[in-house]
Design an enzyme around this catalytic site. Structure first.
Site, mmCIF file in Angstrom:
data_model
loop_
_atom_site.group_PDB
_atom_site.id
_atom_site.type_symbol
_atom_site.label_atom_id
_atom_site.label_comp_id
_atom_site.label_asym_id
_atom_site.label_seq_id
_atom_site.Cartn_x
_atom_site.Cartn_y
_atom_site.Cartn_z
ATOM 1 N N ARG A 154 3.508 -5.983 3.161
ATOM 2 C CA ARG A 154 2.913 -4.448 3.035
ATOM 3 C C ARG A 154 1.047 -5.745 3.046
ATOM 4 O O ARG A 154 1.485 -6.733 3.146
ATOM 5 C CB ARG A 154 2.421 -4.291 1.452
ATOM 6 C CG ARG A 154 2.745 -4.681 0.717
ATOM 7 C CD ARG A 154 1.931 -6.448 -0.560
ATOM 8 N NE ARG A 154 1.056 -5.649 -0.302
ATOM 9 C CZ ARG A 154 -0.322 -6.507 -0.063
ATOM 10 N NH1 ARG A 154 -0.467 -7.970 0.396
ATOM 11 N NH2 ARG A 154 -1.368 -6.506 -0.302
ATOM 12 N N ASP A 164 -6.891 -0.569 5.000
ATOM 13 C CA ASP A 164 -6.348 0.127 5.122
ATOM 14 C C ASP A 164 -6.755 0.838 6.448
ATOM 15 O O ASP A 164 -5.703 1.541 7.348
ATOM 16 C CB ASP A 164 -5.083 0.944 4.360
ATOM 17 C CG ASP A 164 -4.741 0.027 3.709
ATOM 18 O OD1 ASP A 164 -5.524 -0.607 2.666
ATOM 19 O OD2 ASP A 164 -3.159 -0.312 4.114
HETATM 20 O O1 MRU Z 1 -0.135 -0.564 0.025
HETATM 21 P P1 MRU Z 1 -0.273 -2.171 0.364
HETATM 22 O O2 MRU Z 1 0.433 -2.976 -0.772
HETATM 23 O O3 MRU Z 1 -0.291 -2.173 1.095
HETATM 24 O O4 MRU Z 1 -2.309 -2.097 -0.024
HETATM 25 C C1 MRU Z 1 -2.746 -3.230 0.188
HETATM 26 C C2 MRU Z 1 -4.069 -2.816 0.534
HETATM 27 O O5 MRU Z 1 -5.008 -2.236 0.098
HETATM 28 C C3 MRU Z 1 -4.823 -3.606 1.103
HETATM 29 O O6 MRU Z 1 -5.934 -4.264 0.608
HETATM 30 C C4 MRU Z 1 -5.104 -3.381 2.572
HETATM 31 O O7 MRU Z 1 -4.001 -3.065 3.156
HETATM 32 C C5 MRU Z 1 -5.983 -3.967 3.564
HETATM 33 S S1 MRU Z 1 -5.221 -6.279 3.372
HETATM 34 C C6 MRU Z 1 -6.095 -6.824 4.557
#
Ligand code: MRU
Length: 350
Positions: A45, A236
């Protein structure tokens, strides 16, 4: 460095992030369907890691193709991209990676099939290496913004585990520490999936960076007590106007930061900037299973049949963002004007 994911002769190997921090185990995907599953189930993730995983999944799927003509390979390629593109909707890096693999495919489709397969594998590996280099460059740009001595709050996990390595927000913190800054990290636990307490805490402990985990609802109190000198988070998807989609709870942190006069920084590679999305209102927000809110693994703490909301991300309006740290430099408001030149600049990565 933590190996979040890597291309191997046996398939794509991932550290299983659902098992951390209690178990450090690895899974090897031998098909692109398995890669799609590990993205969906959050074995891997974090937006940049999802992008590289998608590229490797595409390369893996095409490598497994039994197609005997370029037409066959193209048909399989399209189906693979389609499946992988349906895994997680918010992280724009996923779509960026698919587009980049599509462009690569178009450039090499006239070649013999073994060369097409090899070309796609090499492109995915290049994206892996480029992501680490981008994070290190982001670290250099961002480190100067960190306090010389003080607390830095982060939300979710934007570290090595969320990328091919080094991290975005945690890359900035790592670089600041490497420069001799005395930083104490406050890691939001990050309900409901606990990326902060499970993953950020694990990573920073491994590096020996002093870290205190706080539950999300403690952030305001920590700021009021003067313990936080800066905030740095990942993203994201960043809209053209600088609105930032990141892990649910980021918006709350940004508002608290404004109230307390604390700088709120976002560290993200250019691949996370979505010029085609004008404002945060157009960013699709993934809704995940209510089970993630009710419990974790075998433990359940809510009554049966109760409803829950589980938006995985929120959008922080650009007006709360002090600066956006990218591999090509630091952008400040107005982001409509400052992001474009950074995106259009050819890979600078100093
Ligand atoms: O749901 P996730 O764990 O994939 O969410 C991750 C995040 O929100 C991070 O802060 C984002 O992807 C930036 S990672 C460098």
């Amino acid at each position: 460095m933590i190996q979040t994911l890597e291309w191997t002769d046996h398939g794509v190997r991932f550290i299983d992030q659902t098992k951390l921090p209690t178990e450090e185990v690895y899974v090897t995907c031998k098909t692109h369907e398995q890669v799609a599953d590990v993205i969906r189930n959050m074995v891997v993730r974090g937006a940049p890691a999802i992008g590289v995983a998608a590229a490797m999944g595409i390369a893996l799927g095409v490598n497994n193709s039994k197609g005997e003509s370029t037409g066959d390979i193209k048909r399989d390629f399209d189906q693979i991209c389609d499946l992988i593109g349906k895994t997680r909707p918010t992280a724009v890096n996923l779509f960026w990676a698919i587009r980049r693999m599509q462009e690569k495919f178009e450039r090499i489709r006239i070649r013999p099939i073994p060369q097409i397969k090899q070309g796609l594998i090499e492109e995915a590996q290049r994206m892996h290496a480029e992501d680490i280099a981008a994070n290190q460059a982001m670290g250099r740009h961002g480190a100067t913004l960190m306090p010389a001595d003080g607390g830095v709050l982060t939300h979710c996990n934007a570290g090595a585990l969320a990328t091919a390595g080094y991290g975005t927000a945690l890359g900035v913190i790592r670089a600041a520490v490497e420069q001799g800054k005395k930083i104490h990290v406050y890691a939001d636990e990050t309900r409901p999936f606990l990326q902060g307490s499970r993953l950020t805490a694990w990573e920073l402990m491994k590096d020996g960076i002093p870290t205190t985990v706080i539950s999300d609802n403690m952030a305001g109190a920590m700021m009021k007590q003067g313990k936080i000198g800066a905030i740095v988070v990942g993203a994201d998807r960043i809209a053209a106007n600088g609105d930032v989609a990141n892990k649910i709870g980021t918006y709350t942190v940004a508002i608290l930061a404004k109230e307390h006069g604390i700088p709120f920084y976002v560290a993200a590679p250019l691949a996370t900037i979505d010029a085609a999305t004008p404002t945060g209102a157009a960013i699709p927000i993934e809704e995940r299973s209510a089970d993630e809110v009710f419990g974790y693994r075998d433990l359940r703490w809510a009554p049966e049949r109760i409803a829950a909301a589980n938006p995985a991300f929120d959008v922080t309006p650009a007006r709360y963002v002090t600066a956006i740290i990218t591999e090509n430099g630091v952008a400040r408001a107005p982001y409509e004007e400052s992001l474009g030149p950074l995106v259009n600049q050819e890979a600078v990565i100093r």
